[in-house]
Scaffold this motif. Structure first.
Motif, PDB file in Angstrom:
ATOM      1  N   THR A  32       1.456  -7.892  -5.503  1.00 20.53           N
ATOM      2  CA  THR A  32       1.432  -6.473  -5.862  1.00 20.53           C
ATOM      3  C   THR A  32       1.953  -6.215  -7.276  1.00 20.53           C
ATOM      4  O   THR A  32       1.683  -5.167  -7.847  1.00 20.53           O
ATOM      5  N   GLU A  33       2.719  -7.151  -7.810  1.00 12.66           N
ATOM      6  CA  GLU A  33       3.316  -6.975  -9.141  1.00 12.66           C
ATOM      7  C   GLU A  33       3.816  -8.317  -9.639  1.00 12.66           C
ATOM      8  O   GLU A  33       4.095  -9.214  -8.834  1.00 12.66           O
ATOM      9  N   GLN A  34       3.926  -8.440 -10.965  1.00  7.96           N
ATOM     10  CA  GLN A  34       4.506  -9.650 -11.551  1.00  7.96           C
ATOM     11  C   GLN A  34       5.235  -9.274 -12.838  1.00  7.96           C
ATOM     12  O   GLN A  34       4.720  -8.485 -13.633  1.00  7.96           O
ATOM     13  N   PHE A  54       5.839 -10.216  -6.883  1.00  2.31           N
ATOM     14  CA  PHE A  54       6.066  -9.491  -5.641  1.00  2.31           C
ATOM     15  C   PHE A  54       4.823  -9.598  -4.771  1.00  2.31           C
ATOM     16  O   PHE A  54       3.702  -9.399  -5.243  1.00  2.31           O
ATOM     17  N   TYR A  55       5.039  -9.922  -3.493  1.00  7.12           N
ATOM     18  CA  TYR A  55       3.950 -10.118  -2.545  1.00  7.12           C
ATOM     19  C   TYR A  55       4.165  -9.247  -1.316  1.00  7.12           C
ATOM     20  O   TYR A  55       5.307  -9.053  -0.876  1.00  7.12           O
ATOM     21  N   GLN A  56       3.060  -8.761  -0.771  1.00  5.30           N
ATOM     22  CA  GLN A  56       3.089  -8.053   0.504  1.00  5.30           C
ATOM     23  C   GLN A  56       3.188  -9.103   1.599  1.00  5.30           C
ATOM     24  O   GLN A  56       2.323  -9.976   1.708  1.00  5.30           O
ATOM     25  N   VAL A  57       4.262  -9.066   2.374  1.00 11.31           N
ATOM     26  CA  VAL A  57       4.475  -9.998   3.476  1.00 11.31           C
ATOM     27  C   VAL A  57       4.702  -9.155   4.728  1.00 11.31           C
ATOM     28  O   VAL A  57       5.774  -8.584   4.906  1.00 11.31           O
ATOM     29  N   GLY A  58       3.680  -9.051   5.546  1.00  9.06           N
ATOM     30  CA  GLY A  58       3.762  -8.151   6.694  1.00  9.06           C
ATOM     31  C   GLY A  58       3.896  -6.721   6.188  1.00  9.06           C
ATOM     32  O   GLY A  58       3.100  -6.280   5.363  1.00  9.06           O
ATOM     33  N   ASN A  59       4.924  -6.041   6.634  1.00 14.19           N
ATOM     34  CA  ASN A  59       5.168  -4.656   6.204  1.00 14.19           C
ATOM     35  C   ASN A  59       6.143  -4.570   5.036  1.00 14.19           C
ATOM     36  O   ASN A  59       6.508  -3.477   4.628  1.00 14.19           O
ATOM     37  N   ALA A  60       6.573  -5.700   4.522  1.00 17.06           N
ATOM     38  CA  ALA A  60       7.591  -5.714   3.467  1.00 17.06           C
ATOM     39  C   ALA A  60       7.028  -6.295   2.172  1.00 17.06           C
ATOM     40  O   ALA A  60       6.020  -6.989   2.167  1.00 17.06           O
ATOM     41  N   ILE A  61       7.734  -6.001   1.078  1.00 13.21           N
ATOM     42  CA  ILE A  61       7.435  -6.594  -0.217  1.00 13.21           C
ATOM     43  C   ILE A  61       8.513  -7.649  -0.463  1.00 13.21           C
ATOM     44  O   ILE A  61       9.706  -7.381  -0.310  1.00 13.21           O
ATOM     45  N   SER A  62       8.095  -8.840  -0.843  1.00 13.37           N
ATOM     46  CA  SER A  62       9.027  -9.939  -1.065  1.00 13.37           C
ATOM     47  C   SER A  62       8.864 -10.480  -2.484  1.00 13.37           C
ATOM     48  O   SER A  62       7.748 -10.669  -2.957  1.00 13.37           O
TER      49      SER A  62
END
Length: 116
Positions: A32-34, A54-62
């Motif tokens: 989603t972002e870098q 930043f990655y979408q992992v399930g319902n969270a951003i990691s």
């Protein structure tokens, strides 16, 4: 890369979604972002660069850090950043940008293009 030479350097970052060419690229799946975090030389180039993506992992951003071997020096040179990040459970892209600015990094996002 070896230790800095006599050229003036400045720590800063490029936020991918603020790049002029962002609309023309396809980001990796779930990214989603870098942030490209650099120790930039005044005349051209950089001493080192590493990324926090930043990655979408399930319902969270990691967030995930990617540090190439020639940039391991960033663990020492950016000690305050890594110390602050080590104290948070998670961080959003906007929070990371605020932290970088608070620590004195310059936002280079509007200056030039960065390759992924």
């Amino acid at each position: 890369m070896n230790a800095k030479d006599d050229r003036k350097c400045m720590k800063g970052f490029y936020r991918l979604t603020k790049q002029k060419y962002f609309k023309d690229i396809e980001m990796p799946k779930r990214m989603t972002e870098q942030f490209n975090i650099v120790d930039k030389m005044e005349d051209d180039g950089c001493v080192y660069e590493f990324m926090i993506s930043f990655y979408q992992v399930g319902n969270a951003i990691s967030a995930r850090a990617e540090v190439f071997s020639d940039a391991f020096v960033s663990f020492e040179q950016d000690r305050k950043l890594f110390e602050r990040l080590s104290k948070v459970k998670s961080i959003t892209p906007d929070e990371l940008q605020c932290l970088l600015l608070e620590l004195g990094y310059t936002d280079f996002s509007d200056e030039s293009e960065v390759e992924m």
